[in-house]
Design a protein around this motif. Structure first.
Motif, PDB file in Angstrom:
ATOM      1  N   PRO A 187       3.963 -41.019  -0.501  1.00 40.33           N
ATOM      2  CA  PRO A 187       4.359 -42.420  -0.679  1.00 40.33           C
ATOM      3  C   PRO A 187       4.036 -42.944  -2.079  1.00 40.33           C
ATOM      4  CG  PRO A 187       2.321 -42.273   0.565  1.00 40.33           C
ATOM      5  CD  PRO A 187       2.834 -40.877   0.443  1.00 40.33           C
ATOM      6  N   MET A 188       4.866 -43.857  -2.556  1.00 44.45           N
ATOM      7  CA  MET A 188       4.621 -44.472  -3.854  1.00 44.45           C
ATOM      8  C   MET A 188       3.393 -45.372  -3.755  1.00 44.45           C
ATOM      9  SD  MET A 188       7.180 -46.700  -6.238  1.00 44.45           S
ATOM     10  CE  MET A 188       8.175 -45.234  -6.473  1.00 44.45           C
ATOM     11  N   VAL A 189       2.559 -45.346  -4.788  1.00 45.81           N
ATOM     12  CA  VAL A 189       1.356 -46.171  -4.829  1.00 45.81           C
ATOM     13  C   VAL A 189       1.249 -46.831  -6.196  1.00 45.81           C
ATOM     14  CG1 VAL A 189       0.098 -44.793  -3.118  1.00 45.81           C
ATOM     15  CG2 VAL A 189      -0.064 -44.194  -5.545  1.00 45.81           C
TER      16      VAL A 189
ATOM     17  N   PRO B  10      -5.161 -36.236  -6.693  1.00 44.14           N
ATOM     18  CA  PRO B  10      -4.097 -36.301  -5.666  1.00 44.14           C
ATOM     19  C   PRO B  10      -3.001 -37.323  -5.957  1.00 44.14           C
ATOM     20  CG  PRO B  10      -6.015 -37.499  -4.910  1.00 44.14           C
ATOM     21  CD  PRO B  10      -6.412 -36.868  -6.227  1.00 44.14           C
ATOM     22  N   ILE B  11      -2.537 -37.314  -7.202  1.00 44.21           N
ATOM     23  CA  ILE B  11      -1.510 -38.255  -7.634  1.00 44.21           C
ATOM     24  C   ILE B  11      -0.400 -37.482  -8.338  1.00 44.21           C
ATOM     25  CG2 ILE B  11      -1.000 -40.236  -9.124  1.00 44.21           C
ATOM     26  CD1 ILE B  11      -2.816 -40.915  -6.784  1.00 44.21           C
ATOM     27  N   GLU B  12       0.851 -37.739  -7.964  1.00 42.44           N
ATOM     28  CA  GLU B  12       1.981 -37.225  -8.723  1.00 42.44           C
ATOM     29  C   GLU B  12       2.464 -38.316  -9.660  1.00 42.44           C
ATOM     30  OE1 GLU B  12       4.981 -35.730  -6.126  1.00 42.44           O
ATOM     31  OE2 GLU B  12       3.867 -33.891  -5.670  1.00 42.44           O
ATOM     32  N   VAL B  13       2.666 -37.934 -10.911  1.00 41.04           N
ATOM     33  CA  VAL B  13       3.075 -38.885 -11.940  1.00 41.04           C
ATOM     34  C   VAL B  13       4.561 -38.669 -12.213  1.00 41.04           C
ATOM     35  CG1 VAL B  13       2.647 -39.692 -14.294  1.00 41.04           C
ATOM     36  CG2 VAL B  13       0.755 -38.773 -12.920  1.00 41.04           C
ATOM     37  N   LEU B  14       5.361 -39.704 -12.004  1.00 44.21           N
ATOM     38  CA  LEU B  14       6.808 -39.623 -12.216  1.00 44.21           C
ATOM     39  C   LEU B  14       7.151 -40.387 -13.490  1.00 44.21           C
ATOM     40  CD1 LEU B  14       7.950 -40.411  -8.557  1.00 44.21           C
ATOM     41  CD2 LEU B  14       7.419 -38.184  -9.565  1.00 44.21           C
TER      42      LEU B  14
ATOM     43  N   ALA C 250      17.903 -42.424 -11.676  1.00 43.36           N
ATOM     44  CA  ALA C 250      18.409 -41.313 -10.864  1.00 43.36           C
ATOM     45  C   ALA C 250      17.543 -41.185  -9.623  1.00 43.36           C
ATOM     46  CB  ALA C 250      18.415 -40.010 -11.656  1.00 43.36           C
ATOM     47  N   GLY C 251      18.034 -40.416  -8.655  1.00 49.03           N
ATOM     48  CA  GLY C 251      17.247 -40.119  -7.469  1.00 49.03           C
ATOM     49  C   GLY C 251      16.818 -41.365  -6.720  1.00 49.03           C
ATOM     50  N   THR C 252      15.547 -41.370  -6.284  1.00 51.00           N
ATOM     51  CA  THR C 252      15.048 -42.466  -5.456  1.00 51.00           C
ATOM     52  C   THR C 252      15.003 -43.791  -6.205  1.00 51.00           C
ATOM     53  OG1 THR C 252      12.754 -41.886  -6.026  1.00 51.00           O
ATOM     54  CG2 THR C 252      13.676 -40.930  -4.006  1.00 51.00           C
ATOM     55  N   LEU C 253      14.801 -43.765  -7.530  1.00 51.73           N
ATOM     56  CA  LEU C 253      14.772 -45.017  -8.281  1.00 51.73           C
ATOM     57  C   LEU C 253      16.131 -45.714  -8.208  1.00 51.73           C
ATOM     58  CD1 LEU C 253      13.248 -46.938 -10.245  1.00 51.73           C
ATOM     59  CD2 LEU C 253      14.286 -45.634 -12.114  1.00 51.73           C
ATOM     60  N   ALA C 254      17.195 -44.953  -8.433  1.00 55.43           N
ATOM     61  CA  ALA C 254      18.536 -45.533  -8.375  1.00 55.43           C
ATOM     62  C   ALA C 254      18.838 -46.075  -6.980  1.00 55.43           C
ATOM     63  CB  ALA C 254      19.570 -44.484  -8.778  1.00 55.43           C
ATOM     64  N   THR C 255      18.449 -45.324  -5.945  1.00 53.09           N
ATOM     65  CA  THR C 255      18.695 -45.751  -4.561  1.00 53.09           C
ATOM     66  C   THR C 255      17.864 -46.973  -4.202  1.00 53.09           C
ATOM     67  OG1 THR C 255      19.145 -43.456  -3.934  1.00 53.09           O
ATOM     68  CG2 THR C 255      18.640 -45.004  -2.157  1.00 53.09           C
ATOM     69  N   ARG C 256      16.597 -46.936  -4.585  1.00 52.53           N
ATOM     70  CA  ARG C 256      15.657 -47.986  -4.202  1.00 52.53           C
ATOM     71  C   ARG C 256      16.013 -49.335  -4.824  1.00 52.53           C
ATOM     72  NH1 ARG C 256      11.392 -45.457  -6.006  1.00 52.53           N
ATOM     73  NH2 ARG C 256      10.811 -46.794  -7.745  1.00 52.53           N
ATOM     74  N   LEU C 257      16.467 -49.313  -6.064  1.00 51.86           N
ATOM     75  CA  LEU C 257      16.730 -50.552  -6.789  1.00 51.86           C
ATOM     76  C   LEU C 257      18.219 -50.858  -6.938  1.00 51.86           C
ATOM     77  CD1 LEU C 257      13.989 -50.301  -9.590  1.00 51.86           C
ATOM     78  CD2 LEU C 257      13.850 -51.386  -7.333  1.00 51.86           C
ATOM     79  N   GLY C 258      19.066 -50.012  -6.377  1.00 56.21           N
ATOM     80  CA  GLY C 258      20.494 -50.272  -6.441  1.00 56.21           C
ATOM     81  C   GLY C 258      21.063 -50.197  -7.846  1.00 56.21           C
ATOM     82  N   ILE C 259      20.527 -49.276  -8.644  1.00 52.21           N
ATOM     83  CA  ILE C 259      20.987 -49.083 -10.020  1.00 52.21           C
ATOM     84  C   ILE C 259      21.910 -47.874 -10.055  1.00 52.21           C
ATOM     85  CG2 ILE C 259      20.269 -48.671 -12.412  1.00 52.21           C
ATOM     86  CD1 ILE C 259      17.538 -49.808 -11.675  1.00 52.21           C
ATOM     87  N   GLU C 260      22.990 -47.983 -10.788  1.00 54.24           N
ATOM     88  CA  GLU C 260      23.916 -46.860 -10.884  1.00 54.24           C
ATOM     89  C   GLU C 260      23.233 -45.655 -11.509  1.00 54.24           C
ATOM     90  OE1 GLU C 260      28.291 -45.668 -12.784  1.00 54.24           O
ATOM     91  OE2 GLU C 260      27.467 -47.687 -13.057  1.00 54.24           O
ATOM     92  N   GLU C 261      23.342 -44.507 -10.854  1.00 53.29           N
ATOM     93  CA  GLU C 261      22.715 -43.297 -11.382  1.00 53.29           C
ATOM     94  C   GLU C 261      23.287 -42.971 -12.760  1.00 53.29           C
ATOM     95  OE1 GLU C 261      21.069 -39.760  -9.080  1.00 53.29           O
ATOM     96  OE2 GLU C 261      23.099 -39.118  -9.567  1.00 53.29           O
ATOM     97  N   GLY C 262      22.409 -42.633 -13.680  1.00 57.50           N
ATOM     98  CA  GLY C 262      22.822 -42.325 -15.039  1.00 57.50           C
ATOM     99  C   GLY C 262      22.608 -43.467 -16.010  1.00 57.50           C
ATOM    100  N   THR C 263      22.184 -44.628 -15.495  1.00 58.99           N
ATOM    101  CA  THR C 263      21.929 -45.776 -16.361  1.00 58.99           C
ATOM    102  C   THR C 263      20.672 -45.542 -17.199  1.00 58.99           C
ATOM    103  OG1 THR C 263      22.918 -47.297 -14.749  1.00 58.99           O
ATOM    104  CG2 THR C 263      21.469 -48.258 -16.423  1.00 58.99           C
ATOM    105  N   GLN C 264      20.787 -45.657 -18.500  1.00 63.23           N
ATOM    106  CA  GLN C 264      19.624 -45.532 -19.368  1.00 63.23           C
ATOM    107  C   GLN C 264      18.685 -46.710 -19.134  1.00 63.23           C
ATOM    108  OE1 GLN C 264      19.118 -42.913 -21.683  1.00 63.23           O
ATOM    109  NE2 GLN C 264      17.043 -43.739 -21.895  1.00 63.23           N
TER     110      GLN C 264
ATOM    111  N   THR D 263       2.841 -41.450  -7.065  1.00 60.64           N
ATOM    112  CA  THR D 263       2.890 -41.238  -5.621  1.00 60.64           C
ATOM    113  C   THR D 263       1.611 -40.523  -5.193  1.00 60.64           C
ATOM    114  OG1 THR D 263       3.981 -39.066  -5.715  1.00 60.64           O
ATOM    115  CG2 THR D 263       5.398 -41.024  -5.680  1.00 60.64           C
ATOM    116  N   TYR D 264       1.235 -40.750  -3.947  1.00 58.46           N
ATOM    117  CA  TYR D 264       0.054 -40.113  -3.375  1.00 58.46           C
ATOM    118  C   TYR D 264       0.460 -38.764  -2.802  1.00 58.46           C
ATOM    119  CZ  TYR D 264      -3.934 -39.352  -0.236  1.00 58.46           C
ATOM    120  OH  TYR D 264      -5.004 -38.814   0.426  1.00 58.46           O
ATOM    121  N   LYS D 265      -0.213 -37.689  -3.247  1.00 57.92           N
ATOM    122  CA  LYS D 265       0.136 -36.337  -2.819  1.00 57.92           C
ATOM    123  C   LYS D 265      -0.281 -36.117  -1.361  1.00 57.92           C
ATOM    124  CE  LYS D 265      -0.805 -32.718  -5.209  1.00 57.92           C
ATOM    125  NZ  LYS D 265       0.474 -32.009  -4.949  1.00 57.92           N
TER     126      LYS D 265
END
Length: 259
Positions: free
Chosen positions: A130-132, A88-92, A98-112, A121-123
């Protein structure tokens, strides 16, 4: 093959009882969802394309030694798979912000990213997946340490392979989602790759224009979702240019034939 008893229906696929013990039939739907199914719609022909793309990728991964649940494609929308106990784990796996990572950490989308990041995340749809951390996973017994080691190793290998596969077609693999399952052999459980790999669960950008060729077109109301999925299939050699006989939408196909 005759349709068998339905086992499970998810947001993008339906699982049916397979023809032999230990097998299932995985049916790919055209349904599209986003934001934990708060947004719903349909992408014509998506199921057909995802079936082909996932078959192609899983076959190639099997050839480099990644164990998967895939057995063979049965028809346009169905494939035969091994029945697994889903972990029951999703592996990202993230290569670019991009996506939630960019939003969560305030990083410009597209940054390598300086290095590839693997998140978990827990399925659980009711909780919003939710992220675990690995500490949570170990504490609640969702996966053993040995399984997590296998999952991390396979995730890195899959990422390395897919980055090269897509780069050869001019596509940048920004990030993607993986799911894994257990196959029991007597008292021994083996971890294998499950679910699917397709534009539904990958962020795929054109390397020259940064045009999105994935489900973000649906999430962000960009339009052209079906064309983007078709473009990925074409670049992978699964939908040749000018192929007029490729049937993506069975309802339209039947209507044209007067059935």
């Amino acid at each position: 093959m005759s349709r068998r008893r339905q086992i499970y229906e998810g947001k993008a696929k339906i699982l049916y009882e397979g023809p032999e013990p230990g097998t299932l039939i995985q049916y790919f739907k055209d349904d599209a969802t986003a934001f934990n199914a708060q947004k719903r719609g349909t992408i014509a022909g998506k199921g057909v394309l995802n079936n082909r793309i996932s078959e192609h990728i899983f076959t190639l991964l099997g050839q480099i030694g990644i164990p998967t649940h895939f057995i063979r494609r049965l028809n346009m929308r169905e494939q035969l798979i091994r029945q697994v106990e889903i972990i029951p784990i999703e592996v990202l796996v993230r290569n670019v912000a991009a996506g939630t990572l960019a939003t969560r950490l305030g990083i410009e989308e597209g940054t390598q990213l300086p290095r590839t990041i693997i998140e978990y995340t827990y399925k659980d749809d009711a909780l919003g997946d939710p992220m675990v951390s690995e500490e949570h996973i170990a504490c609640f017994g969702w996966a053993s340490q040995e399984e997590m080691n296998d999952i991390a190793d396979m995730a890195v290998r899959v990422n390395d392979f897919l980055c090269g596969l897509f780069a050869a077609t001019g596509i940048r693999l920004v990030d993607f989602k993986l799911e894994f399952g257990r196959i029991w052999e007597n008292d021994f459980a083996r971890t294998i790759l499950a679910d699917e790999i397709s534009p539904d669960g990958c962020r795929l950008w054109d390397m020259t224009t940064n045009e999105k060729l994935d489900k973000d077109r649906f999430r962000r109301d960009l339009g052209g979702e079906a064309e983007a999925y078709q473009e990925v299939a074409r670049r992978l050699g699964l939908l040749p240019e000018g192929e007029a006989n490729m049937v993506l939408d069975m309802a339209s196909h039947r209507k044209k034939r007067g059935k």
